[in-house]
Motif scaffolding. Structure first.
Motif, PDB file in Angstrom:
ATOM      1  N   GLU A   3      50.469  62.034  63.103  1.00  0.00           N
ATOM      2  CA  GLU A   3      49.105  62.118  62.589  1.00  0.00           C
ATOM      3  C   GLU A   3      48.188  61.073  63.212  1.00  0.00           C
ATOM      4  O   GLU A   3      47.010  61.333  63.442  1.00  0.00           O
ATOM      5  CB  GLU A   3      49.134  61.964  61.077  1.00  0.00           C
ATOM      6  CG  GLU A   3      49.801  63.140  60.376  1.00  0.00           C
ATOM      7  CD  GLU A   3      49.687  63.026  58.876  1.00  0.00           C
ATOM      8  OE1 GLU A   3      50.734  63.082  58.207  1.00  0.00           O
ATOM      9  OE2 GLU A   3      48.565  62.858  58.367  1.00  0.00           O
ATOM     10  N   TYR A  25      43.967  60.662  66.431  1.00  0.00           N
ATOM     11  CA  TYR A  25      44.290  61.197  65.114  1.00  0.00           C
ATOM     12  C   TYR A  25      44.305  62.708  65.181  1.00  0.00           C
ATOM     13  O   TYR A  25      43.626  63.325  66.006  1.00  0.00           O
ATOM     14  CB  TYR A  25      43.309  60.696  64.057  1.00  0.00           C
ATOM     15  CG  TYR A  25      41.868  61.101  64.279  1.00  0.00           C
ATOM     16  CD1 TYR A  25      41.026  60.326  65.069  1.00  0.00           C
ATOM     17  CD2 TYR A  25      41.351  62.250  63.691  1.00  0.00           C
ATOM     18  CE1 TYR A  25      39.706  60.693  65.272  1.00  0.00           C
ATOM     19  CE2 TYR A  25      40.022  62.625  63.886  1.00  0.00           C
ATOM     20  CZ  TYR A  25      39.212  61.846  64.686  1.00  0.00           C
ATOM     21  OH  TYR A  25      37.902  62.217  64.887  1.00  0.00           O
ATOM     22  N   SER A  26      45.066  63.328  64.292  1.00  0.00           N
ATOM     23  CA  SER A  26      45.244  64.780  64.370  1.00  0.00           C
ATOM     24  C   SER A  26      44.407  65.552  63.354  1.00  0.00           C
ATOM     25  O   SER A  26      44.173  66.753  63.542  1.00  0.00           O
ATOM     26  CB  SER A  26      46.720  65.140  64.185  1.00  0.00           C
ATOM     27  OG  SER A  26      47.173  64.723  62.919  1.00  0.00           O
ATOM     28  N   ASN A  27      43.963  64.907  62.279  1.00  0.00           N
ATOM     29  CA  ASN A  27      43.219  65.589  61.222  1.00  0.00           C
ATOM     30  C   ASN A  27      41.731  65.628  61.551  1.00  0.00           C
ATOM     31  O   ASN A  27      41.023  64.637  61.371  1.00  0.00           O
ATOM     32  CB  ASN A  27      43.460  64.884  59.890  1.00  0.00           C
ATOM     33  CG  ASN A  27      42.812  65.611  58.723  1.00  0.00           C
ATOM     34  OD1 ASN A  27      42.125  66.622  58.904  1.00  0.00           O
ATOM     35  ND2 ASN A  27      43.012  65.104  57.522  1.00  0.00           N
ATOM     36  N   SER A  30      39.105  64.402  58.935  1.00  0.00           N
ATOM     37  CA  SER A  30      39.047  63.010  58.469  1.00  0.00           C
ATOM     38  C   SER A  30      37.636  62.460  58.594  1.00  0.00           C
ATOM     39  O   SER A  30      36.943  62.717  59.572  1.00  0.00           O
ATOM     40  CB  SER A  30      40.018  62.144  59.263  1.00  0.00           C
ATOM     41  OG  SER A  30      41.352  62.527  59.006  1.00  0.00           O
ATOM     42  N   ASP A  90      43.811  56.213  59.418  1.00  0.00           N
ATOM     43  CA  ASP A  90      42.982  57.399  59.167  1.00  0.00           C
ATOM     44  C   ASP A  90      42.822  57.551  57.665  1.00  0.00           C
ATOM     45  O   ASP A  90      43.817  57.662  56.956  1.00  0.00           O
ATOM     46  CB  ASP A  90      43.697  58.612  59.783  1.00  0.00           C
ATOM     47  CG  ASP A  90      42.986  59.929  59.522  1.00  0.00           C
ATOM     48  OD1 ASP A  90      42.021  59.965  58.742  1.00  0.00           O
ATOM     49  OD2 ASP A  90      43.433  60.939  60.102  1.00  0.00           O
ATOM     50  N   GLY A  92      41.521  60.077  56.212  1.00  0.00           N
ATOM     51  CA  GLY A  92      41.710  61.472  55.858  1.00  0.00           C
ATOM     52  C   GLY A  92      40.625  62.003  54.951  1.00  0.00           C
ATOM     53  O   GLY A  92      39.458  61.619  55.041  1.00  0.00           O
TER      54      GLY A  92
END
Lengths: 110, 112
Positions: A3, A25-27, A30, A90, A92
């Motif tokens: 993530e 970051y993957s989200n 966020s 993160d 999120g």
């Protein structure tokens, strides 16, 4: 894919140098991001928050690139006392929860 | 000006023993968190409590239980310690809804 990913380093730089770290970051949803500093065998301490395009505090500048999903930390005029592990986090979309990267080790030498 | 206080600071256990890590904050924060930190792994969330009376699992909850005793205190319990739980444990608190988490100075736990 993790993530939150950081280059673990170590980054070894001379005093006075400028050094930059990235954190991906993957989200994509966020909304908030953070840089924490952690000294050896100590607790993490907040260095900077990044909620929009960027943030600057003295020698430290944090930037957010939403298109490429990364945040960066730039340290200018490095000091010996900047030697530490730098953790990105993160925020999120969940209330108060943070997802941390593994940290980047910085060593500033004379 | 204590902030977040964790006890104990160091502990050595044998496999199968149980223990409770204590955490207390004096900042009137709503949210509290337990993390573990292993070399090369960063901080991983074990459990969190968004507010008094609520607890939720984080990324790595297996083998742990928590209790939010009141607004100030959030404890982490290992019922049957395993060597894989050797780690540094950090408690943190925040007002909730913002990312500024304040950390305790950690508990270094070794399980033999």
């Amino acid at each position: 894919r993790k993530e939150v990913e950081q280059d673990p380093g170590p980054f070894n730089v001379p005093e006075g140098a400028t050094v930059a770290f990235n954190c991906t970051y993957s989200n994509s949803a966020s909304q908030s991001f953070f840089w924490y500093r952690q000294d050896c065998r100590k607790e993490p301490k907040l260095l900077m928050s990044v909620y929009s395009s960027g943030n600057e505090d003295g020698r430290f500048t944090a930037q957010l690139n939403r298109a490429s999903q990364y945040i960066s930390l730039l340290i200018r005029d490095s000091k010996l006392s900047d030697s530490a592990t730098y953790l990105c986090a993160d925020g999120g979309t969940s209330y108060g929860k943070l997802t941390f990267g593994q940290g980047t080790i910085l060593t500033v030498h004379p | 000006n204590a902030g977040v206080t964790q006890t104990p600071k160091f502990q050595v256990l044998k496999t199968g023993q149980s223990m409770t890590l204590q955490c207390a904050q004096d900042m009137n924060h709503n949210s509290m968190y337990w993390y573990r930190q292993d070399p090369g792994m960063g901080l991983r969330l074990i459990y969190y409590s968004a507010s008094e009376g609520t607890t939720d699992k984080g990324e790595v909850p297996n083998g742990y239980n928590v209790s939010r005793l009141n607004k100030r205190e959030f404890s982490l319990r290992l019922e049957s310690a395993a060597p894989s739980q050797t780690s540094v444990y950090f408690c943190a608190s925040s007002e909730g809804g913002v990312g500024t988490q304040h950390f305790g100075d950690g508990t270094r736990l070794s399980i033999l």
